[in-house]
Scaffold this motif. Structure first.
Motif: not given
Length: 112
Positions: A16-23, A34-36
């Motif tokens: 899941v990718e969010d609006s902040d670019g985190r996966h 989480e990849v951030r």
């Protein structure tokens, strides 16, 4: 430079990718990792605890989001049975929602 594909995970895992670019890698509704972005680089933070609950989360530095996704997929694939068991235990002991209109008995005598 070649772009290697992430390890193929079982269907129960999803990214899941969010609006902040985190996966975030999810197993059912549980965050696995989480990849951030962190400061000037990228990290993979493992969200599930394999060790004691008081231990800090494991964080691994990676050079890009794609590298983090590849690393996370390999890590998760190697631990898929253990992760599935952890999620099943969490699901088993999670509080169950009460049906609408149902009230819990306030005392043992209310059951008689």
């Amino acid at each position: 430079m070649t772009k290697a594909l992430p390890a193929r995970l079982p269907d129960c895992f999803r990214w899941v990718e969010d609006s902040d670019g985190r996966h975030r890698l999810m197993l059912e509704n549980v965050d696995i990792l989480e990849v951030r972005r962190q400061r000037m680089g990228w990290v993979v933070e493992i969200r599930v605890q394999e060790r004691a609950a008081s231990a800090p989360p494991q964080v691994v530095a990676v050079r890009s989001p794609a590298a983090g996704i590849r690393w996370g997929a390999r890590w998760s694939k190697a631990r898929a049975p253990q992760l599935a068991a952890m999620v099943a235990i969490r699901r088993r002991y999670a509080p169950r929602p009460q049906p609408k209109g149902a009230s819990r008995p306030s005392s043992p005598s209310a059951l008689s």
